[in-house]
Scaffold this motif. Sequence first.
Motif, PDB file in Angstrom:
ATOM      1  N   PRO A   1      55.232  -9.586 -33.188  1.00  0.00           N
ATOM      2  CA  PRO A   1      55.802 -10.264 -34.362  1.00  0.00           C
ATOM      3  C   PRO A   1      56.474 -11.586 -33.979  1.00  0.00           C
ATOM      4  CG  PRO A   1      56.499  -7.952 -34.267  1.00  0.00           C
ATOM      5  CD  PRO A   1      55.796  -8.246 -32.979  1.00  0.00           C
ATOM      6  N   GLY A   2      56.213 -12.616 -34.770  1.00  0.00           N
ATOM      7  CA  GLY A   2      56.870 -13.907 -34.565  1.00  0.00           C
ATOM      8  C   GLY A   2      56.285 -14.722 -33.425  1.00  0.00           C
ATOM      9  N   GLN A   3      55.211 -14.235 -32.771  1.00  0.00           N
ATOM     10  CA  GLN A   3      54.608 -14.964 -31.646  1.00  0.00           C
ATOM     11  C   GLN A   3      53.112 -15.091 -31.927  1.00  0.00           C
ATOM     12  OE1 GLN A   3      56.718 -16.145 -29.624  1.00  0.00           O
ATOM     13  NE2 GLN A   3      58.440 -14.736 -29.447  1.00  0.00           N
ATOM     14  N   ASP A   4      52.755 -16.136 -32.696  1.00  0.00           N
ATOM     15  CA  ASP A   4      51.349 -16.279 -33.123  1.00  0.00           C
ATOM     16  C   ASP A   4      50.382 -16.228 -31.945  1.00  0.00           C
ATOM     17  OD1 ASP A   4      51.925 -16.464 -35.750  1.00  0.00           O
ATOM     18  OD2 ASP A   4      51.873 -18.666 -35.835  1.00  0.00           O
ATOM     19  N   GLY A   5      49.372 -15.440 -32.092  1.00  0.00           N
ATOM     20  CA  GLY A   5      48.305 -15.396 -31.078  1.00  0.00           C
ATOM     21  C   GLY A   5      48.605 -14.532 -29.875  1.00  0.00           C
ATOM     22  N   ILE A   6      49.790 -13.900 -29.817  1.00  0.00           N
ATOM     23  CA  ILE A   6      50.131 -13.035 -28.677  1.00  0.00           C
ATOM     24  C   ILE A   6      50.042 -11.571 -29.126  1.00  0.00           C
ATOM     25  CG2 ILE A   6      51.831 -12.497 -26.872  1.00  0.00           C
ATOM     26  CD1 ILE A   6      51.050 -15.412 -26.693  1.00  0.00           C
ATOM     27  N   TRP A   7      49.295 -10.796 -28.368  1.00  0.00           N
ATOM     28  CA  TRP A   7      49.057  -9.387 -28.673  1.00  0.00           C
ATOM     29  C   TRP A   7      49.461  -8.550 -27.471  1.00  0.00           C
ATOM     30  CZ3 TRP A   7      46.200  -7.802 -33.220  1.00  0.00           C
ATOM     31  CH2 TRP A   7      45.827  -8.876 -34.036  1.00  0.00           C
ATOM     32  N   VAL A   8      49.611  -7.260 -27.693  1.00  0.00           N
ATOM     33  CA  VAL A   8      49.984  -6.387 -26.581  1.00  0.00           C
ATOM     34  C   VAL A   8      49.240  -5.043 -26.668  1.00  0.00           C
ATOM     35  CG1 VAL A   8      52.028  -5.369 -27.699  1.00  0.00           C
ATOM     36  CG2 VAL A   8      51.990  -5.587 -25.242  1.00  0.00           C
ATOM     37  N   ASN A   9      48.934  -4.509 -25.497  1.00  0.00           N
ATOM     38  CA  ASN A   9      48.381  -3.147 -25.384  1.00  0.00           C
ATOM     39  C   ASN A   9      49.025  -2.560 -24.125  1.00  0.00           C
ATOM     40  OD1 ASN A   9      46.932  -0.797 -25.172  1.00  0.00           O
ATOM     41  ND2 ASN A   9      44.962  -1.779 -24.711  1.00  0.00           N
ATOM     42  N   ALA A  10      50.167  -1.895 -24.296  1.00  0.00           N
ATOM     43  CA  ALA A  10      50.939  -1.445 -23.124  1.00  0.00           C
ATOM     44  C   ALA A  10      51.879  -0.314 -23.510  1.00  0.00           C
ATOM     45  CB  ALA A  10      51.751  -2.611 -22.562  1.00  0.00           C
ATOM     46  N   GLY A  11      52.367   0.399 -22.501  1.00  0.00           N
ATOM     47  CA  GLY A  11      53.383   1.433 -22.735  1.00  0.00           C
ATOM     48  C   GLY A  11      52.793   2.826 -22.870  1.00  0.00           C
ATOM     49  N   GLN A  12      51.641   3.065 -22.263  1.00  0.00           N
ATOM     50  CA  GLN A  12      50.999   4.394 -22.374  1.00  0.00           C
ATOM     51  C   GLN A  12      51.680   5.432 -21.506  1.00  0.00           C
ATOM     52  OE1 GLN A  12      49.389   1.515 -22.441  1.00  0.00           O
ATOM     53  NE2 GLN A  12      47.946   1.615 -24.140  1.00  0.00           N
ATOM     54  N   PHE A  13      52.651   5.059 -20.718  1.00  0.00           N
ATOM     55  CA  PHE A  13      53.506   5.938 -19.924  1.00  0.00           C
ATOM     56  C   PHE A  13      52.698   6.910 -19.068  1.00  0.00           C
ATOM     57  CE2 PHE A  13      57.516   8.889 -20.049  1.00  0.00           C
ATOM     58  CZ  PHE A  13      57.846   8.483 -18.782  1.00  0.00           C
ATOM     59  N   ARG A  14      52.821   8.220 -19.288  1.00  0.00           N
ATOM     60  CA  ARG A  14      52.157   9.208 -18.414  1.00  0.00           C
ATOM     61  C   ARG A  14      50.694   9.429 -18.765  1.00  0.00           C
ATOM     62  NH1 ARG A  14      55.696  14.323 -16.689  1.00  0.00           N
ATOM     63  NH2 ARG A  14      54.539  13.850 -14.793  1.00  0.00           N
ATOM     64  N   ASN A  15      50.223   8.766 -19.846  1.00  0.00           N
ATOM     65  CA  ASN A  15      48.906   9.112 -20.387  1.00  0.00           C
ATOM     66  C   ASN A  15      47.957   7.926 -20.499  1.00  0.00           C
ATOM     67  OD1 ASN A  15      49.659  11.879 -20.836  1.00  0.00           O
ATOM     68  ND2 ASN A  15      50.967  11.107 -22.478  1.00  0.00           N
ATOM     69  N   GLY A  16      48.199   6.914 -19.679  1.00  0.00           N
ATOM     70  CA  GLY A  16      47.421   5.679 -19.843  1.00  0.00           C
ATOM     71  C   GLY A  16      45.946   5.838 -19.562  1.00  0.00           C
ATOM     72  N   LEU A  17      45.587   6.762 -18.680  1.00  0.00           N
ATOM     73  CA  LEU A  17      44.158   6.916 -18.381  1.00  0.00           C
ATOM     74  C   LEU A  17      43.453   7.634 -19.532  1.00  0.00           C
ATOM     75  CD1 LEU A  17      44.767   7.583 -14.641  1.00  0.00           C
ATOM     76  CD2 LEU A  17      43.357   5.721 -15.529  1.00  0.00           C
ATOM     77  N   VAL A  18      44.044   8.706 -20.014  1.00  0.00           N
ATOM     78  CA  VAL A  18      43.387   9.400 -21.122  1.00  0.00           C
ATOM     79  C   VAL A  18      43.374   8.532 -22.379  1.00  0.00           C
ATOM     80  CG1 VAL A  18      45.473  10.790 -21.560  1.00  0.00           C
ATOM     81  CG2 VAL A  18      43.369  11.419 -22.641  1.00  0.00           C
ATOM     82  N   LEU A  19      44.437   7.807 -22.641  1.00  0.00           N
ATOM     83  CA  LEU A  19      44.505   7.072 -23.915  1.00  0.00           C
ATOM     84  C   LEU A  19      43.711   5.768 -23.915  1.00  0.00           C
ATOM     85  CD1 LEU A  19      48.323   7.416 -24.826  1.00  0.00           C
ATOM     86  CD2 LEU A  19      46.454   8.990 -25.312  1.00  0.00           C
ATOM     87  N   ALA A  20      43.312   5.294 -22.724  1.00  0.00           N
ATOM     88  CA  ALA A  20      42.804   3.922 -22.608  1.00  0.00           C
ATOM     89  C   ALA A  20      41.612   3.588 -23.509  1.00  0.00           C
ATOM     90  CB  ALA A  20      42.464   3.624 -21.151  1.00  0.00           C
ATOM     91  N   PRO A  21      40.564   4.435 -23.605  1.00  0.00           N
ATOM     92  CA  PRO A  21      39.448   4.026 -24.464  1.00  0.00           C
ATOM     93  C   PRO A  21      39.884   3.815 -25.920  1.00  0.00           C
ATOM     94  CG  PRO A  21      38.783   5.825 -23.018  1.00  0.00           C
ATOM     95  CD  PRO A  21      40.273   5.685 -22.877  1.00  0.00           C
ATOM     96  N   ALA A  22      40.783   4.673 -26.397  1.00  0.00           N
ATOM     97  CA  ALA A  22      41.234   4.534 -27.786  1.00  0.00           C
ATOM     98  C   ALA A  22      42.175   3.346 -27.943  1.00  0.00           C
ATOM     99  CB  ALA A  22      41.926   5.821 -28.233  1.00  0.00           C
ATOM    100  N   SER A  23      43.059   3.149 -26.953  1.00  0.00           N
ATOM    101  CA  SER A  23      44.000   2.017 -27.029  1.00  0.00           C
ATOM    102  C   SER A  23      43.232   0.696 -27.074  1.00  0.00           C
ATOM    103  CB  SER A  23      44.918   1.984 -25.796  1.00  0.00           C
ATOM    104  OG  SER A  23      45.620   3.188 -25.658  1.00  0.00           O
ATOM    105  N   ALA A  24      42.227   0.584 -26.204  1.00  0.00           N
ATOM    106  CA  ALA A  24      41.456  -0.666 -26.115  1.00  0.00           C
ATOM    107  C   ALA A  24      40.675  -0.902 -27.403  1.00  0.00           C
ATOM    108  CB  ALA A  24      40.505  -0.593 -24.924  1.00  0.00           C
ATOM    109  N   ARG A  25      40.103   0.169 -27.935  1.00  0.00           N
ATOM    110  CA  ARG A  25      39.326   0.040 -29.171  1.00  0.00           C
ATOM    111  C   ARG A  25      40.223  -0.379 -30.340  1.00  0.00           C
ATOM    112  NH1 ARG A  25      34.440   1.935 -31.356  1.00  0.00           N
ATOM    113  NH2 ARG A  25      34.467   1.224 -33.511  1.00  0.00           N
ATOM    114  N   LEU A  26      41.411   0.229 -30.390  1.00  0.00           N
ATOM    115  CA  LEU A  26      42.341  -0.073 -31.487  1.00  0.00           C
ATOM    116  C   LEU A  26      42.827  -1.518 -31.406  1.00  0.00           C
ATOM    117  CD1 LEU A  26      43.899   0.954 -33.908  1.00  0.00           C
ATOM    118  CD2 LEU A  26      45.620   1.890 -32.346  1.00  0.00           C
ATOM    119  N   LEU A  27      43.075  -1.988 -30.190  1.00  0.00           N
ATOM    120  CA  LEU A  27      43.508  -3.384 -30.028  1.00  0.00           C
ATOM    121  C   LEU A  27      42.380  -4.318 -30.459  1.00  0.00           C
ATOM    122  CD1 LEU A  27      43.535  -6.082 -28.111  1.00  0.00           C
ATOM    123  CD2 LEU A  27      45.707  -5.327 -29.049  1.00  0.00           C
TER     124      LEU A  27
END
Length: 360
Positions: free
Chosen positions: A314-340
């Motif tokens: 918010p408030g930063q045009d053109g800047i996006w984030v995909n981070a903070g998966q904590f203990r589950n970043g490997l399992v969540l990654a395909p869905a996180s990347a697709r959602l982003l």
Amino acid sequence: MRVVVVGGGINGLLTARELVAGGAEVVLLEQGEFGREASWAGGGIVSPLYPWRYSPAVTALASWAQQAYPQLAADLLAETGIDPELERCGLLFIDAPDARDARVWAAGHDMPVEVLDHAALHARWPGLAADAGEGLFLPTLANIRNPRLLKALLAALRAHPRVQLREHAEVVAMQPGSNGAAVTLADGHVVSGDAVVVCGGAWSGRLLATLGSSLPVRPVRGQMQLYRLAPGALPSMIMRAGHYVIPRRDGHVLCGSTLEEAGFDKSTTEQAHDILRAAALRLWPALAQAPLLQQWAGLRPGSPNGIPFIGAVPGQDGIWVNAGQFRNGLVLAPASARLLADQLLGRTPVIDPLPYSLAY
Ligand SMILES: Cc1cc2nc3c(=O)[nH]c(=O)nc-3n(C[C@H](O)[C@H](O)[C@H](O)COP(=O)(O)OP(=O)(O)OC[C@H]3O[C@@H](n4cnc5c(N)ncnc54)[C@H](O)[C@@H]3O)c2cc1C
């Protein structure tokens, strides 16, 4: 559209893959070497650790990703010749105090579950410690050999004509803008695009702070040990009292992990050695005779309740984030990347993006 992706862990690599699949051109920047931080250090269990204890937001990403993993692994093998070794060996929980909740959750999520009393448990897993009481087995859960997954993703991106990969390219500043965003590297070079996506793992909060934006993502150290048994000697993943063992196809066995607030310090410690060694023997006593090959540490991107941040800043045009998966970043990654990618490319998102929004 040209997108600058910052961070070459599982989230950066898969986000880049999703964006190029959607027609974008991608520049992927990594401060060190690709795929050598948390994504390499992790265990690769393709499930949250006690999946019934997580929020619906984490479960939604995990469920989508679990469906997607077999195709992803097969595609990567076909594209690169590197097999990420997705192994559906199942995950056995020993003496989970909330086994009843687990059964209710599994029934509600179409997840097969087997309940084993003491006799059935020891008949099926004769190598367990004698004091293991009861078991709960989720036979469809898998693990993936994450270092191979990263190698395969990298090889596939290297071969893609619309991808530029740059290692040893540390981003020190970001420039938002309604007509395009840019980043400045430590060597002074500026890399610009229509958008910038921060996939900086544990470092993401620090990076967003350079813009004055707050992202509650912090490093949480995890240590892991590596043993070797004969291939097939450990028949499934096993979880007991917060620790786990994971079998690889070639007989390697990982034992994890610790959860430590140690800032950005990635050292291994004697204390963790003793904790993990004791856990390994309690989980699978045959490991007492197996050589301990290695111990390492990685920095998880810790976030409140383990719910990642996926979307526009918010408030930063053109800047996006995909981070903070904590203990589950490997399992969540395909869905996180697709959602982003769905949000950035203006497609209908595969999952409701609201729980992961920075403005939520
Ligand atoms: C011991 C342990 C066990 C784990 N086990 C599992 C498991 O079994 N299953 C599971 O799902 N998850 C597991 N995890 C968690 C999982 O590994 C992480 O959630 C996931 O790897 C995070 O991926 P990432 O791409 O966000 O971060 P990372 O892999 O850390 O990648 C971030 C990258 O960004 C780069 N970067 C940061 N700042 C900059 C900058 N300014 N400029 C350029 N590049 C930058 C970093 O160098 C790094 O390479 C485990 C983690 C650990 C430590």
